[in-house]
Motif scaffolding. Structure first.
Motif, PDB file in Angstrom:
ATOM      1  N   GLU A 119      69.185   1.577  39.587  1.00  0.00           N
ATOM      2  CA  GLU A 119      69.334   2.815  38.846  1.00  0.00           C
ATOM      3  C   GLU A 119      69.821   3.894  39.813  1.00  0.00           C
ATOM      4  N   SER A 120      70.860   4.628  39.416  1.00  0.00           N
ATOM      5  CA  SER A 120      71.425   5.620  40.332  1.00  0.00           C
ATOM      6  C   SER A 120      72.107   6.732  39.545  1.00  0.00           C
ATOM      7  N   TYR A 174      63.205   0.498  36.002  1.00  0.00           N
ATOM      8  CA  TYR A 174      63.390   1.824  36.587  1.00  0.00           C
ATOM      9  C   TYR A 174      63.034   1.876  38.065  1.00  0.00           C
ATOM     10  N   GLU A 175      63.695   2.786  38.771  1.00  0.00           N
ATOM     11  CA  GLU A 175      63.252   3.153  40.106  1.00  0.00           C
ATOM     12  C   GLU A 175      61.935   3.921  39.981  1.00  0.00           C
ATOM     13  N   ALA A 176      61.186   4.011  41.078  1.00  0.00           N
ATOM     14  CA  ALA A 176      59.889   4.693  41.028  1.00  0.00           C
ATOM     15  C   ALA A 176      60.041   6.161  40.630  1.00  0.00           C
ATOM     16  N   LYS A 196      57.658   7.777  28.306  1.00  0.00           N
ATOM     17  CA  LYS A 196      57.587   7.611  26.850  1.00  0.00           C
ATOM     18  C   LYS A 196      58.165   6.265  26.440  1.00  0.00           C
ATOM     19  N   HIS A 197      59.233   5.852  27.121  1.00  0.00           N
ATOM     20  CA  HIS A 197      59.827   4.544  26.836  1.00  0.00           C
ATOM     21  C   HIS A 197      58.926   3.414  27.337  1.00  0.00           C
ATOM     22  N   CYS A 198      58.197   3.699  28.397  1.00  0.00           N
ATOM     23  CA  CYS A 198      57.396   2.665  29.053  1.00  0.00           C
ATOM     24  C   CYS A 198      55.971   3.155  29.291  1.00  0.00           C
ATOM     25  N   PRO A 199      55.204   3.411  28.232  1.00  0.00           N
ATOM     26  CA  PRO A 199      53.823   3.875  28.428  1.00  0.00           C
ATOM     27  C   PRO A 199      52.986   2.800  29.112  1.00  0.00           C
ATOM     28  N   ARG A 200      52.076   3.258  29.946  1.00  0.00           N
ATOM     29  CA  ARG A 200      51.200   2.321  30.683  1.00  0.00           C
ATOM     30  C   ARG A 200      52.023   1.319  31.493  1.00  0.00           C
ATOM     31  N   GLU A 201      53.174   1.815  32.001  1.00  0.00           N
ATOM     32  CA  GLU A 201      54.022   1.028  32.913  1.00  0.00           C
ATOM     33  C   GLU A 201      54.638  -0.202  32.261  1.00  0.00           C
ATOM     34  N   PHE A 202      54.671  -0.230  30.925  1.00  0.00           N
ATOM     35  CA  PHE A 202      55.269  -1.379  30.224  1.00  0.00           C
ATOM     36  C   PHE A 202      56.254  -0.877  29.183  1.00  0.00           C
ATOM     37  N   CYS A 203      57.469  -1.410  29.235  1.00  0.00           N
ATOM     38  CA  CYS A 203      58.530  -1.010  28.305  1.00  0.00           C
ATOM     39  C   CYS A 203      58.516  -1.972  27.125  1.00  0.00           C
TER      40      CYS A 203
END
Length: 241
Positions: A119-120, A174-176, A196-203
């Protein structure tokens, strides 16, 4: 509703320029004829945000000028490995000139890109933002939505009892940190809704009973509308300038 049909209204052929065409076409949404103008520009990943902008257009009385082209990232100069169609460079040049001539109250576009697993923020993105902000046009750059390895609507059909099998961990996508947050320009705001797309670190592909994506990388219109209030503050800030 069939998932493939739950798309933003601007995905109509009359509003999205085709991949091989160079000319800029526009469609107007929101409060048509309003003095305040907000341009939504770029490819389909920009265009998918229209349902999130429409409620705000009614609330704050602005017109949305849709300026989109399939498979064409909004940038100031050609990067062939990112924009694979030769027509994209001419379209981008024409779109940027049209926006500069129009002098809208704000521009909304995508702020990051996924390429070769990373991602950039391409320099060509930043150059386009510079040209706009130097002319006093605020830019809102949205962190891109996830790109999955499979069609999520199809995957869910095969995994009705376990739809999370179709999702991916946030760190796989995603990047951090949002790469666009490192770009500092007057009148530039970067917006990161990856949590929002990945709540709780899960997409995941669904939220409650709502399908988030109708393919591998585009939001359903229903999901996009739920994100509208997250764009309210950045738009308020932009329209104050």
């Amino acid at each position: 509703m069939i998932a493939k049909d739950d798309r933003s209204a601007n995905f109509d052929d009359r509003c999205f320029q085709a991949t091989q065409q160079e000319s800029v076409i526009t469609c107007n949404f929101g409060e048509k004829g309003a003095k305040t103008k907000v341009v939504l520009v770029g490819g389909s990943h920009s265009g998918q945000w229209l349902p999130a902008l429409e409620p705000l257009a009614q609330k704050y009385h602005f017109e949305i000028v849709n300026m989109t082209k399939m498979a064409c990232f909004f940038m100031a100069y050609d990067v062939p490995e990112l924009n694979r169609h030769a027509s994209c460079a001419k379209w981008n040049s024409a779109a940027l000139s049209k926006i500069l001539d129009m002098k809208p109250d704000a521009v909304v576009t995508v702020g990051t890109i996924f390429y070769n697993g990373d991602e950039s923020v391409p320099d060509a993105y930043v150059e386009a933002w510079k040209q706009l902000t130097q002319q006093g046009i605020p830019v809102i750059a949205l962190r891109d939505t996830p790109r999955f390895r499979q069609d999520l609507a199809f995957c869910i059909d095969l995994n009705e009892d376990n739809p999370d099998a179709c999702g991916e961990h946030k760190a796989q996508i995603y990047e951090a940190d949002n790469p666009a947050s490192a770009i500092v320009l007057p009148l530039l705001q970067t917006v990161d809704l990856s949590d929002k797309h990945c709540p709780r670190e899960f997409c995941g592909p669904i939220e409650g009973r709502m399908l988030r994506y109708y393919d591998s990388n585009h939001m359903t219109a229903t999901y996009a509308r739920t994100l509208s209030h997250h764009l309210e503050r950045p738009l308020q800030e932009a329209l104050r300038n």
